[in-house]
Design a protein around this motif. Structure first.
Motif, short mmCIF file in Angstrom:
data_model
loop_
_atom_site.label_atom_id
_atom_site.label_comp_id
_atom_site.label_asym_id
_atom_site.label_seq_id
_atom_site.Cartn_x
_atom_site.Cartn_y
_atom_site.Cartn_z
N PRO A 1 42.97 28.73 30.68
CA PRO A 1 43.05 29.93 29.83
C PRO A 1 41.70 30.62 29.77
CG PRO A 1 42.93 27.97 28.48
CD PRO A 1 43.03 27.49 29.90
N VAL A 2 41.72 31.94 29.78
CA VAL A 2 40.47 32.71 29.77
C VAL A 2 40.66 33.94 28.88
CG1 VAL A 2 39.66 31.98 32.04
CG2 VAL A 2 41.19 33.95 31.85
N ILE A 3 39.54 34.35 28.28
CA ILE A 3 39.43 35.65 27.63
C ILE A 3 38.33 36.40 28.37
CG2 ILE A 3 38.82 36.87 25.51
CD1 ILE A 3 39.95 34.57 23.92
N SER A 4 38.70 37.49 29.03
CA SER A 4 37.80 38.10 30.00
C SER A 4 37.68 39.60 29.76
CB SER A 4 38.29 37.85 31.43
OG SER A 4 38.55 36.48 31.64
N ARG A 5 36.67 40.16 30.41
CA ARG A 5 36.50 41.61 30.45
C ARG A 5 36.38 42.03 31.90
NH1 ARG A 5 31.34 43.96 27.61
NH2 ARG A 5 30.35 43.11 29.48
#
Length: 875
Positions: free
Chosen positions: A244-248
């Protein structure tokens, strides 16, 4: 095992009992094996494993403790009005096409005239410029090739899941939209030019890799939001869904694409739900649920989270390069005191603060489910000010050797989540890297649940509405799994469901819900298409009483036009009472009469047969109203069976005739719904019956009738009216303006099946009268066949008796012969002595008497079987 000191969402009594129960049981957990820290295996502390029986006993005891402290305080909220699919009271505009499926994403243009729809293998452009109309302007095909579908199927995936499901559809600017799809488990993204979308059926730009921006699996949830042309996403970045990732992405200027560090503990099996951008904070909030490792228990405990990142973050110079330096997360707590929390977040939406108020009053309305109890959901409200306070407080300490959380107060080297940490020292960045979980949980704004519903909600939209008095009300649009949209207004006394509107019949997956304040509609995207539901239809309320009792902040009573109209800022003379619903306080004067007063209206004539059961139905003004009946003089409530839905059932006797008036009471307002005039049909009145009985005069004696009992349960309300025929020949007349729902008919018929004392109840059709309202009645049961059968049998019996009598008289008729005229010397006379019989003249009568009685009985044919004469003694 659980750690009682960290189990903060339970009451103190539960924690105390938990500590007493677990005092003698010590369990030290071995840290999980991770690819990032394989060296932690050598430093792990050996654990002492308790016996299996002890573990199970503790598990069962703890579950019993939790259940014992679960207070059932769910008040069932009933929608005031219900509109099934296709009801004329609520019109729904539907868009569907045989080649359009799984409309997963919805995006409305800035001018609110074009709705972009992300569906399976395509992106649609719908024209929604006119209310009640949705027309497809163009369709962009974006489907995988046959080879890509085959390759996906060869990897063991279901071929139906290998299509391209659009999961990201965000407007980057006025000219372009960014879209991403699963594309046969190989995510792809592309730009869509809004100016050329109507000129071609194919995508304009080339597709590029979408890993980290879109999930591989169409069943995995994700979130994405575009801020200043940059895309912030929460999803998984690998084929198996383990990263899982939270990215820009799409970073501009000196910004670089960032993502979370892969260190264990940042995210733990998250399910992303939604994301919001707060301009004043320069932060993006991401809402999700994950496994709460701070609660050490035998089973995994799911908790709801909110994470934050700063849009100005550019990553660290040495430590946390191309990683978030402002990432922090906190628990979102949706619960009442001394109750188990609703710990799984399902959907959340933001509502800006009122005009002139502080931005800290910005609200977040979220739907939460329970890990332990299914079938119901809760709505909780959170304030931005409380979220900011929790993120500005203390943080838990993560021990990297044991991967355990500690809540002790530490010397803060920095404030995790603070913007501008990209220039901080490596020591500071290492501190925020290990301390990213806030110590306190974010409580609900009202210190409790906003509402609890027995229905399981899946999606939510919120709008702040200005009432006729200038007061603002928050209105929630909640979609249930069964396909009903609940419009709910939040009052100081509690939530109130104004109405429910059925959007679709068959249960299906709903992917998105979008509210347009300017257009006044709610768009619902589901498997079969897109639905457009108006937020209100004030014209449905035909009287001042109905308009006020609805307590709908969208609607008010126009005294000049005598109609219920939509509230607008330039109209301050409309009658409305959302908080109290006081009809008498608003509907005063001749121009605001409540209407629906049928006390002087013509009664419905009901002609019945004697000793037959009669069913009278009454439709309440709403589901929240209660019904009452005014009975004929001399009759008591015990003489009737009170049916579910507010109906009456009784036996048609001479003293039961007369007028029956049904009243509806809601919030102190009483109105006449229907009046029945029950009379006996004269053609079936028994002989000697006094005609004055049909006028309702008292009787000195009355025929015996089976006793009727009144059920102990409360009299519920009814929802519709129609002419139905119940079991045992019961004919039920449903009187009212609404339609009868099938559920009420089945409920009434099920109640009628329990009437074991009534035989063949029915209503009889009578003569029409020009001054009395009359309804067509169902066909009654007759005995025509039985009458014909009895008549035929009686005729056959009479014929048999006549034939038997004739056969018995036949022997005597033979003995009485008439003497023929025989001439002397004739041949017959000469032949007589040869036969041995006396001559005919001897047996003939003379003047009706035989000449010689001895000769009359001398014939041998008249002797009995014993050789003697019949009826004579012998020796």
């Amino acid at each position: 095992m659980m750690r009682c000191d960290d189990y903060r969402w339970q009451s103190e009594e539960v924690v105390t009992l938990c500590l007493q129960t677990l005092a003698e049981i010590t369990v030290t957990h071995q840290p999980p094996i991770t690819r990032k820290h394989p060296e932690s295996l050598s430093t792990s502390v050996p654990r002492r494993i308790p016996p299996v029986g002890t573990t199970m006993a503790v598990r069962l005891l703890f579950v019993l403790v939790l259940l014992g402290h679960l207070e059932v305080s769910v008040t069932k909220l009933v929608p005031r009005l219900s509109f099934p699919l296709g009801s004329p009271g609520r019109s729904i505009t539907m868009f569907s096409s045989p080649d359009v499926q799984n409309t997963t994403m919805l995006s409305l243009s800035d001018d609110n005239n074009t709705l972009l729809v992300g569906a399976r293998d395509s992106v649609l452009s719908l024209d929604v410029s006119r209310t009640g109309v949705m027309e497809m302007k163009s369709k962009l095909d974006w489907s995988p090739s046959s080879k890509q579908l085959d390759d996906c199927s060869m990897k063991g995936k279901n071929k139906a899941d290998c299509h391209n499901f659009i999961r990201v559809l965000n407007s980057l600017n006025d000219t372009h939209v960014y879209a991403c799809g699963t594309h046969a488990f190989s995510p792809l993204c592309t730009y869509i030019d809004l100016e050329k979308i109507h000129q071609t059926a194919e995508l304009n730009g080339k597709s590029h890799d979408g890993r980290g921006r879109c999930p591989y699996d169409p069943y995995q949830k994700n979130t994405a939001i575009a801020v200043a042309g940059e895309l912030y996403t929460g999803t998984v970045a690998d084929y198996r869904g383990n990263r899982p990732v939270i990215s820009r992405y799409l970073s501009q200027g000196n910004h670089a694409d960032l993502k979370l560090d892969d260190t264990m503990g940042w995210l733990d099996e998250p399910t992303f739900v939604s994301s919001e951008f707060i301009p004043s904070e320069d932060k993006v909030y991401v809402f999700f649920s994950e496994v709460g490792r701070e609660y050490e228990f035998l089973d995994k405990i799911v908790v709801s989270r909110v994470a934050q990142v700063c849009t100005s973050d550019i990553g660290g110079q040495r430590t946390l390069q191309r990683r978030w330096t402002t990432f922090a997360k906190a628990q979102v707590l949706c619960k009442n005191r001394n109750q188990l929390p609703y710990n799984v977040i399902l959907d959340i939406v933001s509502l800006p603060p009122p005009e002139g108020a502080s931005e800290d009053e910005m609200l977040f309305y979220g739907i939460f489910g329970s890990q332990w109890f299914t079938g119901q959901s809760a709505v909780c409200t959170f304030q931005l000010g409380d979220i900011k306070t929790v993120f500005a407080g203390n943080y838990k300490v993560l021990n990297r050797d044991t991967l355990r959380w500690g809540s002790k107060v530490q010397d803060k080297m920095a404030s995790p989540g603070q913007c501008g940490l990209h220039n901080a020292s490596d020591t500071t960045l290492r501190f925020v890297k290990d301390n990213f979980l806030a110590d306190q949980a974010i409580p609900p704004a009202s210190h409790g649940l906003t509402m609890v519903s027995p229905d399981r909600y899946t999606n939510i939209a919120a709008q702040r509405v200005r009432g006729a008095s200038g007061k603002h009300y928050d209105v929630l649009f909640l979609l249930t799994e069964s396909g009903f949209l609940h419009k709910t207004v939040l009052l100081e006394t509690g939530p109130r469901i104004i109405e429910e509107i059925q959007v679709f019949k068959n249960p299906q997956s709903v992917k998105n819900i979008l509210l347009s304040d300017t257009k006044g509609v709610v768009f619902v995207g589901f498997s079969e298409g897109v639905a457009q539901v108006p937020v209100s239809d004030c014209s449905f309320y035909s009287s001042c009483a109905e308009c006020v009792l609805a307590r709908d902040p969208f609607c008010g009573w126009d005294r000049s036009q005598m109609g219920c109209v939509a509230v607008s800022p330039d109209r301050d003379d409309l009658g409305q009472d959302v908080d109290e619903g006081n009809v008498m306080g608003v509907c005063t004067g001749p121009k605001s009469r409540s209407g629906l007063d049928k006390s002087t209206a013509a009664a419905q004539l009901v002609l019945v047969s004697l000793n037959k059961a009669v069913t009278l139905q009454c439709q309440g003004a709403s589901r929240l109203s209660t019904l009452d009946w005014h009975l004929p003089s001399g009759r008591s409530h015990d003489d009737y069976l009170w049916l579910p839905g507010g109906g009456l059932q009784f036996l048609a006797t001479p003293d039961a005739v007369g007028n029956y008036t049904c009243y509806s009471d809601e919030n102190g307002h009483r109105q006449t719904v229907v009046v029945y005039s029950v009379k006996l049909k004269s053609s079936l009145t028994p002989r000697g019956f006094n005609p004055a009985l049909s006028q309702g005069l008292p009787l000195t004696t009355s025929p015996r009738r089976p006793p009727l009992r009144r059920p102990t349960e409360a009299r519920p309300t009814t929802k519709g009216g129609a002419l139905t025929s119940g079991p045992m020949g019961t004919t039920a007349i449903h009187i009212g303006a609404g339609s009868t729902e099938s559920g009420d008919e089945q409920e009434v018929q099920q109640k009628n099946r329990n009437l074991t004392t009534l035989k063949q109840p029915q209503l009889i059709e009578g003569d029409s009268s020009p001054n009395v309202g009359q309804l067509p009645l169902a066909n009654e049961k007759t005995y025509y066949r039985e009458l014909v059968t009895v008549s035929v049998l009686l005729s056959l019996t009479l014929c048999a008796l006549i034939l038997t009598a004739l056969y018995a008289v036949r022997p005597r008729a033979r003995g009485l012969q008439i003497c023929p005229s025989v001439e002397p010397g004739s041949a017959s006379q000469e032949r007589t002595p040869l036969s041995g019989d006396p001559p005919p003249s001897v047996l003939c009568k003379q003047n009706g008497q035989p000449q010689d009685k001895s000769l009359a009985v001398s014939n041998g044919a008249l002797r009995s079987s014993n050789g003697h004469l019949p009826n004579t003694p012998y020796e």
